[in-house]
Enzyme design. Structure first.
Site, mmCIF file in Angstrom:
data_model
loop_
_atom_site.group_PDB
_atom_site.id
_atom_site.type_symbol
_atom_site.label_atom_id
_atom_site.label_comp_id
_atom_site.label_asym_id
_atom_site.label_seq_id
_atom_site.Cartn_x
_atom_site.Cartn_y
_atom_site.Cartn_z
ATOM 1 N NE ARG A 221 109.117 14.858 -22.835
ATOM 2 C CZ ARG A 221 109.054 15.209 -21.539
ATOM 3 N NH1 ARG A 221 110.014 15.923 -20.986
ATOM 4 N NH2 ARG A 221 108.035 14.816 -20.798
ATOM 5 C CG HIS A 269 114.648 14.073 -18.282
ATOM 6 N ND1 HIS A 269 114.010 13.634 -19.402
ATOM 7 C CD2 HIS A 269 113.729 14.843 -17.639
ATOM 8 C CE1 HIS A 269 112.778 14.099 -19.440
ATOM 9 N NE2 HIS A 269 112.581 14.846 -18.371
#
Ligand code: NDP
Ligand code: OXD
Length: 309
Positions: A221, A269
């Site tokens: 993250r 991502h």
């Protein structure tokens, strides 16, 4: 049983069709505000209104491995949170991280730049033993990544919360093992869940402990990394560069310095995508198992609210 599908940023129809086919005896509907109460929910970043309107929910099946966004919300009192347990992600993560490690170690960016200038040039082969890879987080994804890198004969170290023994690699754990882990690592891979204990973990102090010429691969993250500390350490020469797949704000804002930094590789991502078929099979299998009498708490991937992952 009644099941609600409530996923932001996800095309609902194929999920609804897949879940209905896999659970023919159940009612599966896309959530609408004011919908009647359901037993289970399949979610990704649901609105708070959904959770507030469904206080009787028994379980929330997250269609991702990371539950950090969900754990920050006000959840129904008795609902277990169940994350995806691999569901085809670990092989993707192993591919992505191996690619990033090998690209850096073998200097493929340098070769590409040379070739663009029409240069036929060799670089001195580097020693694998000079590039120990440290994997932070030895869960479903981290362990798969670490064992894959061992196949390429990199020295591999791992760090987790609880002590582990994984053949062929040195494992460290907890705060007590963190400094030794960092100082023996040259390529750092982050595969930790985002919790209050891991936020900002890749900061100036910790990244400065990596071996000189260190390299950072963040696939967990964005909030694990302090962006300006990474840039400062690359610009000072302590770190050689980074490959980043996750960011504090996604999509990465156009003016963010990561986009243009010559030593930073950015991907959107995408290191391990949720695979619809595998995820539906896993979630439907778990719902069927609970209906057949298994307790929700014994399902693989149930999140411990105290740990936050
Ligand atoms: P797991 O829960 O299986 O593993 C988490 C690991 O982190 C465990 O080994 C755990 O230790 C360790 N850990 C947790 N907290 C700490 C801490 N404070 N100190 C040291 N170690 C800690 O997660 P997954 O492997 O399935 O996924 C990891 C993360 O990857 C997800 O949370 C998600 O954010 C991210 N992800 C990113 C994707 C992408 O496309 N970029 C795709 C999928 C996931 P212990 O074993 O002792 O519990
Ligand atoms: C996940 C992700 O957590 O895609 O599954 O990041």
């Amino acid at each position: 049983m009644k099941i609600s599908f409530c996923c932001t940023d996800t095309k609902a129809e194929p999920w609804l069709a897949g879940l209905r086919a896999a659970l023919p005896g159940d009612e599966v509907e896309q959530w609408e505000p004011g919908a009647p109460p359901v037993d289970y929910a399949v979610v990704w970043m649901p609105p708070q209104q959904f959770l507030d309107e469904q206080p009787q929910l028994k379980a929330l099946f997250n269609i991702g491995a990371g539950v950090d966004a969900l754990m920050k919300m006000r959840l129904p009192l008795h609902a277990a949170v169940v994350r995806l347990d691999d569901a085809g992600m670990s092989v993707q993560m192993a591919e992505y991280v191996s690619h990033a490690v090998i690209r850096h170690f073998r200097e493929f960016d340098g070769y590409e730049a040379d070739v663009k200038q029409g240069k036929w040039s060799y670089r001195k082969p580097r020693l694998r033993t000079d590039f120990p890879v440290g994997v932070m987080g030895l869960g479903v994804l981290g362990e798969r990544v670490a064992t894959t890198l061992r196949q390429f004969e990199f020295p591999v170290l791992g760090w987790s919360r609880s002590p582990k023994e994984i053949p062929g690699m040195q494992c460290f754990s907890g705060d007590a093992g963190f400094e030794d882990f960092l100082s023996a690592t040259r390529i750092l891979v982050c595969l930790l869940p985002l919790t209050p204990g891991t936020q900002d973990i890749m900061n100036r102090k910790n990244l400065s402990r990596l071996m000189p010429g260190g390299y950072v691969i963040n696939v967990a993250r964005g909030a694990h990394l302090v962006d300006e500390d990474l840039i400062a350490l690359i610009d000072s020469g302590h770190l050689a560069g980074a490959t980043l797949d996750v960011f504090r704000t996604e999509p990465l804002p156009p003016a963010h310095p990561f986009w243009q930094h010559p030593r930073i590789t950015v991907t959107p991502h995408t290191s391990a995508r949720t695979l619809r078929e595998e995820s539906i099979a896993q979630i439907a299998g778990k719902i069927a198992a609970v209906q057949a009498g298994l307790t929700i708490s014994s399902l693989a991937g149930v999140v411990d609210p105290k740990k936050g992952y």
